[in-house]
Design an enzyme around this catalytic site. Sequence first.
Site, mmCIF file in Angstrom:
data_model
loop_
_atom_site.group_PDB
_atom_site.id
_atom_site.type_symbol
_atom_site.label_atom_id
_atom_site.label_comp_id
_atom_site.label_asym_id
_atom_site.label_seq_id
_atom_site.Cartn_x
_atom_site.Cartn_y
_atom_site.Cartn_z
ATOM 1 N N GLU A 8 -18.879 51.096 88.485
ATOM 2 C CA GLU A 8 -19.052 52.486 88.952
ATOM 3 C C GLU A 8 -17.893 53.287 88.370
ATOM 4 O O GLU A 8 -17.059 53.841 89.102
ATOM 5 C CB GLU A 8 -19.112 52.582 90.475
ATOM 6 C CG GLU A 8 -19.694 53.949 90.893
ATOM 7 C CD GLU A 8 -19.637 54.263 92.370
ATOM 8 O OE1 GLU A 8 -20.082 53.431 93.186
ATOM 9 O OE2 GLU A 8 -19.149 55.367 92.689
ATOM 10 N N HIS A 165 -26.227 56.634 93.008
ATOM 11 C CA HIS A 165 -24.859 57.101 93.277
ATOM 12 C C HIS A 165 -24.896 58.327 94.185
ATOM 13 O O HIS A 165 -25.827 59.119 94.116
ATOM 14 C CB HIS A 165 -24.179 57.438 91.939
ATOM 15 C CG HIS A 165 -22.743 57.809 92.084
ATOM 16 N ND1 HIS A 165 -22.333 59.088 92.369
ATOM 17 C CD2 HIS A 165 -21.630 57.054 91.991
ATOM 18 C CE1 HIS A 165 -21.010 59.097 92.432
ATOM 19 N NE2 HIS A 165 -20.553 57.883 92.219
ATOM 20 N N ASP A 286 -14.523 52.842 90.799
ATOM 21 C CA ASP A 286 -14.906 54.254 90.985
ATOM 22 C C ASP A 286 -13.887 55.178 90.308
ATOM 23 O O ASP A 286 -13.651 56.292 90.762
ATOM 24 C CB ASP A 286 -15.054 54.634 92.468
ATOM 25 C CG ASP A 286 -16.056 55.770 92.694
ATOM 26 O OD1 ASP A 286 -16.556 56.332 91.710
ATOM 27 O OD2 ASP A 286 -16.315 56.088 93.870
HETATM 28 C C1 GRE Z 1 -17.635 59.288 93.130
HETATM 29 O O1 GRE Z 1 -18.022 59.349 91.972
HETATM 30 O O2 GRE Z 1 -17.892 58.303 93.821
HETATM 31 C C2 GRE Z 1 -16.859 60.410 93.692
HETATM 32 C C3 GRE Z 1 -17.123 61.706 93.265
HETATM 33 C C4 GRE Z 1 -16.378 62.745 93.787
HETATM 34 C C5 GRE Z 1 -15.399 62.500 94.740
HETATM 35 C C6 GRE Z 1 -15.153 61.222 95.170
HETATM 36 C C7 GRE Z 1 -15.888 60.173 94.651
HETATM 37 O O3 GRE Z 1 -18.077 61.928 92.349
HETATM 38 O O4 GRE Z 1 -15.665 58.915 95.079
HETATM 39 ZN ZN ZN Z 2 -18.616 57.070 91.922
#
Ligand code: GRE
Ligand code: ZN
Length: 327
Positions: A8, A165, A286
């Site tokens: 991710e 997501h 992430d």
């Molecule tokens: C994510 O991609 O999981 C994400 C975002 C924005 C803020 C926090 C986050 O896209 O974890």
């Molecule tokens: Zn993410």
Amino acid sequence: MQGKIAFEEHIAIQETLEQTRAFAGDSAQQHQFNRRILDVGDERLEIMDRTGIEFAILSLNAPGIQAVLDTRRAIDLAKKANDHMAAAVARHPERFGAFAALPMQDPDAAAQELRRCVEQLGFKGAMVNGFTQKDDPDSAIYYDLPQYRGFWAQVADLDVPFYLHPRMQIPAQARNYERHPWLMSAPWGFAVETSIHSLRLCGSGLFDDFPTLKICIGHLGENIPFGLWRLDARMRFSPRGYRGRRPLGDYFREHFHVTTSGNFNDPAFRCTLEVLGRDKVYFSADYPFEQMQDAADWYDSSTVISEQDRLQIGRRNAVRLFRLDLD
Ligand code: GRE
Ligand code: ZN
């Protein structure tokens, strides 16, 4: 642990960079964040080296293509993002893979783009950022709806995972967040949004029609593992509108694959592991919304993960799920 695989891990292109602004921190942090999310080279690889992440599957930032109201533009932008990721993969094929960004505004075009990405560019699957808007900013289209059955047939045919997501709820449907915008995004609302979408898929009969689909979700399961027993327990009394042939928990345990992205916490991990089993849990960070260092520091030293599980969840499960040419 060396040799971890993470999936991710986000990138942005110039056209989607603006979407990340609210999540990057204050203006002093903005510059570094922008550099990191745009980078598909040295800085990212150096952090991966330092944190024992051998291979990362890249994906476009949220909400990405799903927030593009014009369908033609969504199709073009998805292609552009995918070609950009394909170039990064071509430069570092032993370090990067990619998930296709998809124009879900047009289910046929999305299926076609996924096929192009998998068959011609070697992508490992798709990452889609929740419901799709289309034409009207107040629209929110979910993928359990009938017009997506042909799309899912293609996903099943290509036999690649689909990563669902989070994205943020749209204002028109967010009355219950009024005066509390902090509640809407990553701290809580992301999980609400993604868990509801996941449960909609389970309750729509999708997995009866396509019994080989594999859905990935992050953040240790977006709170679903914790609620799964009660879901089935209560559904016995009020299954109104539920269209699955089997209990919901069966679908979740069979079709969902869950990563540790952004949820580096022992009690939550234990719950997810116990509910799903060691074959369905995967390491991820992430980045750059979270730091690879924080993910790895926790994962590598957590005392609730046995050494055997650490290798399986940190690497081997992903090698199998994505059929990677790694041992
Ligand atoms: C994510 O991609 O999981 C994400 C975002 C924005 C803020 C926090 C986050 O896209 O974890
Ligand atoms: Zn993410």
